[in-house]
Design an enzyme around this catalytic site. Structure first.
Site, PDB file in Angstrom:
ATOM      1  N   HIS A  71       0.639  -1.202   0.051  1.00 17.04           N
ATOM      2  CA  HIS A  71      -0.068  -0.063   0.058  1.00 17.04           C
ATOM      3  C   HIS A  71       0.790   1.446   0.112  1.00 17.04           C
ATOM      4  O   HIS A  71       0.382   2.406  -0.835  1.00 17.04           O
ATOM      5  CB  HIS A  71      -0.882   0.057   1.256  1.00 17.04           C
ATOM      6  CG  HIS A  71      -1.927  -0.888   0.998  1.00 17.04           C
ATOM      7  ND1 HIS A  71      -1.763  -2.509   1.369  1.00 17.04           N
ATOM      8  CD2 HIS A  71      -3.260  -0.982   0.564  1.00 17.04           C
ATOM      9  CE1 HIS A  71      -3.042  -3.007   0.950  1.00 17.04           C
ATOM     10  NE2 HIS A  71      -4.024  -2.173   0.662  1.00 17.04           N
ATOM     11  N   GLU A 108      -3.848  -3.386   9.856  1.00 14.97           N
ATOM     12  CA  GLU A 108      -4.854  -4.003   9.030  1.00 14.97           C
ATOM     13  C   GLU A 108      -6.035  -4.557   9.919  1.00 14.97           C
ATOM     14  O   GLU A 108      -7.080  -4.740   9.443  1.00 14.97           O
ATOM     15  CB  GLU A 108      -4.214  -4.998   8.155  1.00 14.97           C
ATOM     16  CG  GLU A 108      -5.221  -5.572   7.111  1.00 14.97           C
ATOM     17  CD  GLU A 108      -4.760  -6.574   6.191  1.00 14.97           C
ATOM     18  OE1 GLU A 108      -5.202  -6.908   5.109  1.00 14.97           O
ATOM     19  OE2 GLU A 108      -3.704  -7.380   6.797  1.00 14.97           O
ATOM     20  N   HIS A 114      -7.425   1.128  10.494  1.00 12.50           N
ATOM     21  CA  HIS A 114      -7.512   0.876   8.798  1.00 12.50           C
ATOM     22  C   HIS A 114      -8.930   0.729   8.126  1.00 12.50           C
ATOM     23  O   HIS A 114      -9.433   1.510   7.467  1.00 12.50           O
ATOM     24  CB  HIS A 114      -6.644   0.115   8.322  1.00 12.50           C
ATOM     25  CG  HIS A 114      -6.734  -0.200   6.661  1.00 12.50           C
ATOM     26  ND1 HIS A 114      -7.222  -1.555   6.347  1.00 12.50           N
ATOM     27  CD2 HIS A 114      -6.450   0.344   5.534  1.00 12.50           C
ATOM     28  CE1 HIS A 114      -7.281  -1.458   5.217  1.00 12.50           C
ATOM     29  NE2 HIS A 114      -6.786  -0.297   4.637  1.00 12.50           N
ATOM     30  N   HIS A 125     -12.300   3.017   6.294  1.00 13.68           N
ATOM     31  CA  HIS A 125     -12.619   2.746   5.088  1.00 13.68           C
ATOM     32  C   HIS A 125     -14.263   2.848   5.500  1.00 13.68           C
ATOM     33  O   HIS A 125     -14.858   3.596   4.459  1.00 13.68           O
ATOM     34  CB  HIS A 125     -12.423   1.396   4.549  1.00 13.68           C
ATOM     35  CG  HIS A 125     -11.083   1.571   3.479  1.00 13.68           C
ATOM     36  ND1 HIS A 125     -11.055   1.636   2.345  1.00 13.68           N
ATOM     37  CD2 HIS A 125      -9.802   1.357   4.178  1.00 13.68           C
ATOM     38  CE1 HIS A 125      -9.915   1.473   1.886  1.00 13.68           C
ATOM     39  NE2 HIS A 125      -9.051   1.410   2.848  1.00 13.68           N
TER      40      HIS A 125
END
EC number: 1.14.18.-
Length: 684
Positions: free
Chosen positions: A238, A350, A365, A369
């Site tokens: 990423h 993550e 993370h 989103h």
């Protein structure tokens, strides 16, 4: 029924995924036990099967087996959207993955999958089946279709489907024309961010992101999640996406993407995706300008998280970096050292099931989103679904993806900045000196990359349900580049043959204002182009490396691989490799766009000591041609150095520019990227 036949039957389940099993799929007519047919079709299944069956279809009889308990999994409706960022959906996918993994053999798996097919949400079903097929030893050679074929609605403007259905219904096979997608269909040139829409909305990039998360799921048990350095790979893959995006922005006269750090202020970027979900039968919501992140309360999805929760998780992670350790669930301390620290931090950020303490450090993370994806309806007052940033498959289309991941990467860079700096002696390779490097592109001056527009066709017919069979192609325009090669001259003054790892990176020559870089700003702008082993005899050596050999990319044909063409022989090593290697960065985007007058860039080449790089393992039969961003199937990451080396740490004292950072085993070449605004028609 042979094992090969069963594997082919499993592939057929990807064909027209919302159609019931008794409809012909990939020229196979499945005869399922009566108890497999859903109540809706119990009285008409045989009649419909006979009416719509094809004369040349192969009959596949499915055995009756003890049926799995799908009660929890069915709480996600057939016509709902599916997101792996939603914890409930992650848990459901993990349960279904385990059901598929526990099947005794492929034939048993086929029977269970046929039963689940008509009951489970199609997005969830295809995801769980794909993860299981990739990770089962007896199905790992299976060639999984790319998602454009299965769910083209996640990649194409909704207008394409009405045109496609008309073409499939009215025009005979063989006379159908490709449906062309305009390059500028989501916004106009009045929108500044639209300058890089060709990159964000590229089909290959979005397929790469989907496939990466397919190979590296966050949940599903150790068999699918516990992979070598997977947390570090989450960080690095990423980080490289953000670096490549920034490079592309520079080529389009845009500044670096701004980190999304103000979680209570207005977000200036709007995005209107122009996508409809053919499963959920709803449009992906847009985000208008100046919306703000708010506390989430989505009862239907069991989502309840506040912005304050995000701030607490962020601060705890920053505190752990400052302290040099994290606190595990059992209260023990885990040091964030210079070997495993970045991997631990990656699993925490993550929030995979490998996170040492999900409760303490949260899901920063993933919930970032989600907050962005529900920004238009954060309390579900209007029952709106999530936006494109809430789906791995579509997230990279949205400009806010890069602002969010610029923040995520900054957390990792905070950690990297705390590590000991490499000394010149650690970076150097005694006896090895690079004396020259140049780039050769046919019919171009030395050290010049050349890019252009390319049109390509992809068949979407397998994802268009309840239509007459036969291909219907979509024509899209994407960036591409002329093939090139690196020519590297290396002098080995040692006593014998030396082995090394050649590392090649590319970065803009100046910042967005045209000013020279400070090293610690430029180092995060370098994009990896290639990495490979070299053997150096005594004296002068000339190394030639073709761009098509890149350790970062997979070929265009593999990115858009077809179910029937370019297929290696059944049971061969090539077939196993072909499937896993769908993960790599699309080769047509290896080189940034450039500019008509030649965008100035710097090529960096380093040869490190292979004795310090090598990982002892047998890679025969493994996918390792796109190893830089995707690792190696079933093996260790094939480079002992930290990912991104030597740019993963702050420079030593005095090395404030790239030139001062160099040691004898490194070299920098100034180069240009020239873009030609011409369009090459589709390949034959």
């Amino acid at each position: 029924m042979s094992n090969t036949a069963v594997l082919n039957d499993l592939v057929a389940l990807y064909d027209r995924p919302t159609e019931p099993m008794f409809r012909v799929k990939a020229k196979k007519s499945f005869k399922v036990p009566k108890e497999y047919v859903t109540d809706r079709f119990k009285n008409v299944a045989v009649e419909i099967s006979n009416r719509f069956g094809e004369d040349d279809s192969e009959t596949v009889t499915i055995d009756s087996v003890p049926l799995p308990d799908l009660a929890d999994i069915l709480t996600l409706g057939r016509e709902e959207n599916f997101s792996l960022f939603i914890p409930k959906h992650r848990n459901l996918s993990a349960k279904l993955i385990n059901i598929f993994l526990q099947a005794e053999n492929p034939k048993h798996l086929l029977s269970i999958a046929c039963y689940a097919h008509d009951r489970v949400n199609p997005y969830l079903f295809i995801y769980a089946l794909s993860v299981a097929l990739i990770h089962r030893k007896d199905t790992k050679s299976l060639k999984i279709p790319n998602q454009i074929q299965t769910f083209p609605d996640k990649y194409f403007d909704s207008q394409v489907f009405s045109q496609g259905k008309e073409e499939m219904t009215v025009v005979p096979q063989g006379l159908r024309r490709p449906i062309e997608i305009p390059r500028d269909y989501t916004a106009s040139d009045l929108e500044e961010e639209h300058r890089v829409a060709y990159w964000r909305e590229d089909l290959g990039i979005n397929l790469h992101h989907w496939h990466w998360h397919l190979v590296y799921p966050t949940d599903g048990g150790e068999i699918v999640t516990k992979k070598d350095r997977r947390g570090e790979l989450f960080y690095y893959s990423h980080q490289q996406i953000v670096a490549r995006y920034n490079f592309e922005r520079f080529c389009n006269a845009l500044k670096r993407v701004e980190r999304l750090t103000d979680w209570q202020g207005p977000i200036k970027e709007a995005y209107f995706p122009k996508l409809d979900s053919l499963v959920a039968k709803r449009a992906y919501p847009a985000r208008v300008q100046d919306m703000t992140m708010q506390d989430l309360d989505i009862p239907g999805q069991n989502i309840k998280v506040d912005v304050d929760d995000m701030i607490r998780w962020r601060d705890r992670i920053y505190r752990a970096i400052a302290d040099g350790f994290i606190t595990a669930t059992n209260g023990s301390k885990m040091n964030l050292d210079d070997v495993t620290g970045i991997d631990i931090l990656g699993n925490i950020m993550e929030s995979s099931e490998l996170s040492p303490n999900r409760q303490l450090y949260g899901n920063l993370h993933g919930f970032g989103h989600l907050m962005l994806s529900y920004i238009h309806d954060p309390r579900s007052h209007h029952l709106e679904p999530f936006g494109v940033i809430g789906d791995f498959t579509t997230a990279m289309r949205d400009p806010i993806f890069y602002r969010w991941h610029a923040f995520v990467d900054d957390v990792f860079q905070q950690f990297n900045g705390s590590l000991p700096r490499y000394t010149a002696e650690q970076l150097d390779y005694a006896g090895v000196q690079i004396t020259d490097v140049n780039i050769k592109t046919p019919n171009a001056p030395d050290n010049e990359f050349r890019t252009f527009w390319q049109q390509s066709d992809v068949d979407m017919s397998r994802g268009v349900d309840f239509q007459d069979p036969g291909s219907v192609f979509v024509r899209f325009t994407h960036l591409n580049h002329e093939p090139f090669s690196y020519n590297i001259t290396v002098n080995n003054t040692g006593n014998g043959v030396q082995e090394g790892t050649c590392r090649i990176f590319l970065a803009p020559a100046t910042d967005e204002r045209g000013n020279p870089w400070l090293f610690n700003n430029q180092r995060v702008m370098f994009v990896e182009m290639d990495r490979f082993k070299v053997t150096l005899r005594q004296g002068q050596n000339t190394i030639t490396r073709n761009s098509t050999q890149s350790s970062v990319t997979i070929p265009f044909e593999r990115t858009f691989r077809d179910l029937d063409t370019n297929r290696p022989a059944e049971g061969s090593e090539e077939l196993d490799i072909f499937n896993f290697c769908g993960c790599g960065w699309p080769h047509h985007l290896l080189v940034p766009k450039g500019t008509p007058d030649g965008f100035k860039a710097q090529l960096f080449v380093m040869i490190s000591n292979y004795a310090d790089d090598k990982v002892e393992q047998d890679l025969s039969g493994s996918c390792n041609d796109a190893e830089s961003y995707c690792g190696v199937r079933g093996g260790k990451y094939p480079d002992k150095r930290p990912m991104g080396y030597p740019f993963n740490r702050v420079a030593r004292q005095g090395a404030d520019t790239l030139q001062r950072f160099l040691t004898g085993n490194m070299i920098v070449q100034n180069c240009r990227i020239v873009h030609s605004d011409r369009t090459v028609r589709p390949r034959s």
